[in-house]
Write a protein that holds these residues in place. Structure first.
Motif, PDB file in Angstrom:
ATOM      1  N   LEU A   1     -34.551  80.673  83.662  1.00 38.31           N
ATOM      2  CA  LEU A   1     -34.858  79.622  82.683  1.00 38.31           C
ATOM      3  C   LEU A   1     -36.104  79.985  81.870  1.00 38.31           C
ATOM      4  O   LEU A   1     -36.185  79.709  80.667  1.00 38.31           O
ATOM      5  CB  LEU A   1     -35.054  78.284  83.400  1.00 38.31           C
ATOM      6  N   ARG A   2     -37.077  80.626  82.533  1.00 38.20           N
ATOM      7  CA  ARG A   2     -38.290  81.025  81.796  1.00 38.20           C
ATOM      8  C   ARG A   2     -37.959  82.136  80.806  1.00 38.20           C
ATOM      9  O   ARG A   2     -38.485  82.162  79.693  1.00 38.20           O
ATOM     10  CB  ARG A   2     -39.390  81.446  82.768  1.00 38.20           C
ATOM     11  N   ALA A   3     -37.072  83.014  81.192  1.00 38.39           N
ATOM     12  CA  ALA A   3     -36.633  84.067  80.258  1.00 38.39           C
ATOM     13  C   ALA A   3     -35.917  83.432  79.073  1.00 38.39           C
ATOM     14  O   ALA A   3     -36.080  83.864  77.922  1.00 38.39           O
ATOM     15  CB  ALA A   3     -35.701  85.048  80.984  1.00 38.39           C
ATOM     16  N   ALA A   4     -35.140  82.381  79.343  1.00 37.26           N
ATOM     17  CA  ALA A   4     -34.413  81.703  78.267  1.00 37.26           C
ATOM     18  C   ALA A   4     -35.386  81.103  77.262  1.00 37.26           C
ATOM     19  O   ALA A   4     -35.179  81.186  76.050  1.00 37.26           O
ATOM     20  CB  ALA A   4     -33.519  80.613  78.858  1.00 37.26           C
ATOM     21  N   ARG A   5     -36.450  80.495  77.793  1.00 34.64           N
ATOM     22  CA  ARG A   5     -37.439  79.888  76.899  1.00 34.64           C
ATOM     23  C   ARG A   5     -37.996  80.936  75.936  1.00 34.64           C
ATOM     24  O   ARG A   5     -38.196  80.677  74.754  1.00 34.64           O
ATOM     25  CB  ARG A   5     -38.576  79.282  77.732  1.00 34.64           C
ATOM     26  N   GLU A   6     -38.215  82.142  76.477  1.00 34.07           N
ATOM     27  CA  GLU A   6     -38.780  83.207  75.648  1.00 34.07           C
ATOM     28  C   GLU A   6     -37.856  83.583  74.495  1.00 34.07           C
ATOM     29  O   GLU A   6     -38.295  84.114  73.494  1.00 34.07           O
ATOM     30  CB  GLU A   6     -39.082  84.451  76.494  1.00 34.07           C
ATOM     31  N   THR A   7     -36.560  83.334  74.654  1.00 30.28           N
ATOM     32  CA  THR A   7     -35.635  83.687  73.565  1.00 30.28           C
ATOM     33  C   THR A   7     -35.725  82.686  72.432  1.00 30.28           C
ATOM     34  O   THR A   7     -35.150  82.907  71.369  1.00 30.28           O
ATOM     35  CB  THR A   7     -34.175  83.732  74.050  1.00 30.28           C
ATOM     36  N   GLY A   8     -36.376  81.536  72.695  1.00 31.70           N
ATOM     37  CA  GLY A   8     -36.573  80.541  71.650  1.00 31.70           C
ATOM     38  C   GLY A   8     -35.285  80.039  71.049  1.00 31.70           C
ATOM     39  O   GLY A   8     -35.205  79.753  69.860  1.00 31.70           O
ATOM     40  N   GLY A   9     -34.267  79.939  71.848  1.00 26.99           N
ATOM     41  CA  GLY A   9     -32.994  79.423  71.348  1.00 26.99           C
ATOM     42  C   GLY A   9     -32.015  80.525  71.008  1.00 26.99           C
ATOM     43  O   GLY A   9     -30.861  80.264  70.664  1.00 26.99           O
ATOM     44  N   GLY A  10     -32.453  81.765  71.101  1.00 25.64           N
ATOM     45  CA  GLY A  10     -31.555  82.886  70.823  1.00 25.64           C
ATOM     46  C   GLY A  10     -30.422  82.975  71.830  1.00 25.64           C
ATOM     47  O   GLY A  10     -29.314  83.381  71.506  1.00 25.64           O
ATOM     48  N   CYS A  11     -30.703  82.594  73.081  1.00 28.50           N
ATOM     49  CA  CYS A  11     -29.685  82.610  74.131  1.00 28.50           C
ATOM     50  C   CYS A  11     -29.591  81.221  74.756  1.00 28.50           C
ATOM     51  O   CYS A  11     -30.606  80.636  75.124  1.00 28.50           O
ATOM     52  CB  CYS A  11     -30.048  83.616  75.226  1.00 28.50           C
ATOM     53  N   ALA A  12     -28.369  80.714  74.880  1.00 25.91           N
ATOM     54  CA  ALA A  12     -28.150  79.452  75.590  1.00 25.91           C
ATOM     55  C   ALA A  12     -28.100  79.731  77.087  1.00 25.91           C
ATOM     56  O   ALA A  12     -27.952  80.879  77.509  1.00 25.91           O
ATOM     57  CB  ALA A  12     -26.863  78.805  75.133  1.00 25.91           C
ATOM     58  N   VAL A  13     -28.247  78.656  77.880  1.00 30.05           N
ATOM     59  CA  VAL A  13     -28.161  78.792  79.342  1.00 30.05           C
ATOM     60  C   VAL A  13     -26.940  78.039  79.846  1.00 30.05           C
ATOM     61  O   VAL A  13     -26.697  76.898  79.445  1.00 30.05           O
ATOM     62  CB  VAL A  13     -29.432  78.229  80.028  1.00 30.05           C
ATOM     63  N   LEU A  14     -26.166  78.685  80.720  1.00 28.06           N
ATOM     64  CA  LEU A  14     -25.047  78.021  81.397  1.00 28.06           C
ATOM     65  C   LEU A  14     -25.382  77.916  82.874  1.00 28.06           C
ATOM     66  O   LEU A  14     -25.646  78.933  83.524  1.00 28.06           O
ATOM     67  CB  LEU A  14     -23.754  78.829  81.213  1.00 28.06           C
TER      68      LEU A  14
END
Lengths: 312, 552
Positions: free
Chosen positions: A103-116
């Protein structure tokens, strides 16, 4: 051996592949674009629970949590899947840490990658309760941080273990929740209610009651889930794609709207004792029949409600 | 001239009239109020009476059980209970209160532990634990009931009874009681003007009581496909390919375990691809197993006769009269006595599970502190020596057993035990000594309770392979054949590897690969239905599963 049947082939082209039946890895494989999944901290890393051996319990090389990155219809997604067959999909120290990291890695994408989030969990693992409780709170924090950074977090729920305890809380923090009829979402599980309040309050072996209260159909009518699909991996894939695209923005306006929706729900349904009363109050003609409707007929009931829960 | 004492020849009939006279004030015609049920029984019963309080593994005359348990032990005592099932708490309560003393029965199920305790503390004087058909036979020999307390769905004012799909033991009990000057009391769910059909004629029924709620029926034969494991699927594949196909078994009975449920769900998939449709499993003595629905709907099954019914299956069976036995009213007619007979004499195979198997192949479901009784399995799982008709599978089994060496070959029924090497709680299925031997010693039983005797068993199927005991020529070979499929249990690890290898070369033991099966192919994808919901779909929504089996 020459007369051995090519059964593996039969299994492979099973177009009705069931989400409920599948393992966590089969779900990921069927959900994402073919061969696009790259696992982080895979089983070969041997990151196993540091607690289970104290109880003489077997460990899993992935601790029942599979995390990684892949493609969904070409788009970037970060995926976490719980294996409900290992310790009931529970959150232990390692499993929790893997999800927090994702989830922290996802935040770093700034919306570039969604999380499932492929939740299939009885909640915190009792054998490592403190680590598990901390993990759940860190996960909730990390989901909200990611959403605030513009990341869509979509929960996909329909496994055997259901989504109970901390997993139920986590599901409520997501941008979008997809369920099947087999899904169950709740915080306190049926057995726990029965143990604490007695069988008169809740008979955990009355499975029709359990599903009437916690099951996918009830949860989508109440707006606890946003979308209900048939129990097929293919259907979850299609719904995940839509969920990523439709995820609401996460800001003050959204939270105020969600608060209003919950207050309204409590006002109109707060006195109900059982689900048929809720459905009747919602204007559904034959509340006793809701459970027996086919998937399509039920979808029509949901559509008739006109409810959209983009207030999240 | 021989002097004979003058005796009357109708003392039983006279006694019957005296009993009826004592109860007359409680009845209006044949009808008695539910609130007077205990008073009725106190008026009818005499100390020492043989009483059948109808209860089997499914339906229960529960109102009459409660009424009897509430009787005054000063008036009603020392009864001799002769009934197939000891299932309700009241069935034990009548012994605890001294209302009953002696017991002859078949099946106990949920009360198995209580029966063992009551035997141990002397509350119950045990006659014998029977099989169903054996107890029914004794109703006509030396255990004829004086009073039968039975359950039916509906009655009319004349006392005609509609027993509905769960007819089960009722005709057998009533026949024995009514035609030997006994008294028949029926609890019914409803008294109506006109019955859908007459299962028991009114002149065999003395009293009817309308109950405040329908009699209890236990859904005993529903196995949720969601709980079937890949190990069980592998065993089912081996059984189908290594036994059903090889012997061409058409007429059969299945037990109620998950292994046999897996077989039922593999018929329309795995067995269909083997080209076995119409060649195996066409005629059944079987309760209405919901897991057989996909095979029926796929055209596998010619017909099924049922011991009893199953909760939720009524509408489905009513819509499939070509398959099931139904009355002119359209609903199922079951009959345990007839179906047990079919299972004993007209089936070529019984396949079922058990808890323990010893080195001779004897099996038992008794644990150190529970007497579960027998039910029907020993009749299904026994070679009927009175059988005189041939069939291919029966003759093939007989030829294997005789090694082709004797002039007068007779056939053999296939009696198959399908078990995982370790059961619930990782208890080993294969043991040196059955727990029932210890129990028999502790309770001083005349006979060790054995579900199926080793000399009747023809095959044992485990996840490790199939042992064909028909092909064993010595006791030592049988023992090694059993050890050879007993996996990692102590019994299995005690095998003589060289002997087991020789047995495998002789096809006495066959592993999955010997049958052309790959264990990795044994997945749940093979099941025609993977959930109760799938079964509902197969039934075209006619099957209505009870609440405890739903997950929607």
């Amino acid at each position: 051996m020459s007369d051995s049947l090519p059964l593996a082939e039969v299994a492979g082209r099973d177009e009705t592949a069931s989400w409920y039946e599948a393992t966590a890895r089969e779900r990921i494989a069927g959900l994402l674009d073919a061969a696009s999944f790259v696992e982080f901290v895979p089983p070969t890393a041997r990151e196993t629970s540091p607690h289970l051996h104290l109880f003489d319990l077997p460990v899993a090389f992935d601790d029942g949590m599979i995390v990684g990155a892949g493609r969904l219809q070409g788009g970037c997604v970060l995926v976490a899947a719980q294996e409900g067959r290992f310790m009931g999909g529970t959150f232990g120290e390692i499993a929790g840490a893997k999800l927090v990291g994702l989830l922290r890695a996802a935040r770093e994408t700034g919306g570039g990658c969604a999380v499932l989030l492929l939740l299939d969990s009885g909640g915190v693992r009792l054998q490592e309760a403190n680590a598990g409780e901390i993990a759940v709170s860190e996960i909730i924090g990390a989901i909200l941080d990611a959403r605030a950074a513009g990341v869509a977090v979509v929960a996909l729920i329909g496994g055997r273990a259901g989504t109970f305890g901390g997993a139920g809380l986590i599901s409520a923090c997501c941008s979008h929740v997809v369920v099947s009829e087999q899904a169950r979402i709740s915080v306190t599980g049926p057995e726990v209610i029965e143990t604490n309040k007695g069988v008169e309050e809740f008979d955990s072996r009355d499975r029709a009651l359990v599903w009437r209260i916690t099951g996918g159909r009830t949860r989508v009518l109440l707006g606890i889930a946003d979308r209900i699909v048939s129990d097929r991996i293919e259907c979850f894939r299609e719904a995940a794609l839509q969920g990523v695209r439709q995820a609401p923005a996460f800001g003050l306006a959204t939270l105020v709207a969600e608060q209003r929706r919950l207050e309204q729900r409590l006002r109109t349904l707060g006195e109900c004792r059982d689900t048929p009363e809720i459905w009747r109050a919602m204007g559904i003609d034959e509340p006793g029949d809701v459970a027996d409707l086919g998937d399509e007929a039920f979808a029509a009931v949901v559509a008739g409600q006109g409810t959209r829960h983009d207030a999240r | 001239m021989i002097q004979t004492e003058v005796r009357s020849w109708d003392r039983q009939r006279t006694a019957r009239h005296e009993r009826l006279g004592r109860a007359a004030s409680l009845a209006k015609g044949k009808q008695v109020q539910a609130s007077d049920a205990t008073a009725l029984l106190e008026a009818l019963l005499q100390p020492g009476d043989r009483v059948c309080l109808e209860g089997d593994n499914q339906k229960q005359a529960d109102l009459l059980a409660r009424a009897l348990a509430a009787a005054d032990p000063a008036r009603v005592h020392d009864l001799h209970i002769v009934q197939s099932g000891i299932v309700l708490p009241e069935h034990l309560e009548i012994f605890e209160r001294g209302i009953a003393r002696k017991l002859d029965f078949s099946y106990s199920g949920p009360q198995g532990a209580s029966i063992a305790r009551a035997l141990n503390n002397g509350r119950i004087e045990l006659g014998a634990i029977h099989t169903y058909i054996e107890l029914f036979a004794r109703y006509y020999m030396d255990l004829t009931p004086h009073v039968a307390l039975i359950a039916a769905v509906q009655a009319d004012a004349q006392g005609n009874l509609y027993t509905g799909p769960n007819t089960e033991d009722t005709p057998t009990i009533v026949e024995a009681t009514a035609f030997k000057s006994g008294i028949v009391v029926a609890q019914v769910n409803r008294i109506v003007d006109r019955l859908p059909r007459v299962d028991i004629p009114g002149d065999q029924v003395d009293f009817i009581i309308e109950a405040d709620r329908p009699f209890y029926v236990e859904p005993l034969f529903t196995r949720d496909p969601a709980s079937i494991t890949e190990t069980q699927i592998l065993m089912a594949m081996m059984a189908i390919k290594g036994i059903y196909a090889e012997y061409g078994v058409k007429r059969l009975n299945h037990g109620i375990g998950f292994g046999t449920a897996a077989i039922e769900l593999l018929l329309p998939t795995f067995a269909e691809r083997l080209g076995l449709k119409g060649k195996i499993a066409t005629h059944w003595a079987l309760n209405p197993h919901p897991t057989l629905i996909p095979a029926i709907e796929s055209g596998w099954v010619e017909q099924i006769h049922c011991f009893g019914s199953e909760v939720g299956m009524d509408a489905y069976m009513a819509a499939r009269p070509d398959i099931y036995f139904t009355g002119r009213d359209g609903t199922l007619r079951s009959n345990r006595m007839m179906c047990q007979n079919a299972g004993l004499y007209a089936c070529d195979m019984f396949i079922g599970s058990t808890l323990q198997i010893d080195l001779d192949g004897n099996s038992s479901t008794v644990t150190p502190d529970r007497i579960a009784g027998f039910g029907g399995a020993p009749n299904m799982g026994a070679d009927a020596h009175g059988r005189r008709h041939a069939s291919d599978s029966w003759l093939k089994a007989g030829r294997e057993a005789s090694d082709g060496n004797i002039a007068m070959t007779r056939g053999r029924k296939l009696v198959v035990q399908i078990v995982e090497t370790f059961g619930a709680g990782m208890a080993p299925t294969f043991v040196e000594r059955l727990d029932s031997v210890a129990l028999a010693e502790k309770l001083q039983l005349e006979l060790v309770p054995v579900m199926i005797y080793g000399d009747d068993v023809t095959h044992i199927v485990t996840e490790e392979g199939i042992a064909n005991l028909l092909l064993c020529r010595t006791r030592e070979e049988r023992e090694q054949a059993i050890r050879g499929v007993a996996g990692y249990t102590e019994v299995g690890r005690g095998r003589d590897r060289a002997v087991v290898q020789k047995l495998r070369e002789r096809r006495v033991i066959r592993r999955p690969e010997d049958l052309g099966l790959n264990p990795l192919d044994a997945t749940r994808h093979l099941l025609a239905a993977r959930s109760i919901r799938d079964l509902v779909g197969w039934s075209k929504d006619l099957y209505r599963p009870p609440s405890k089996f739903r997950n929607w």
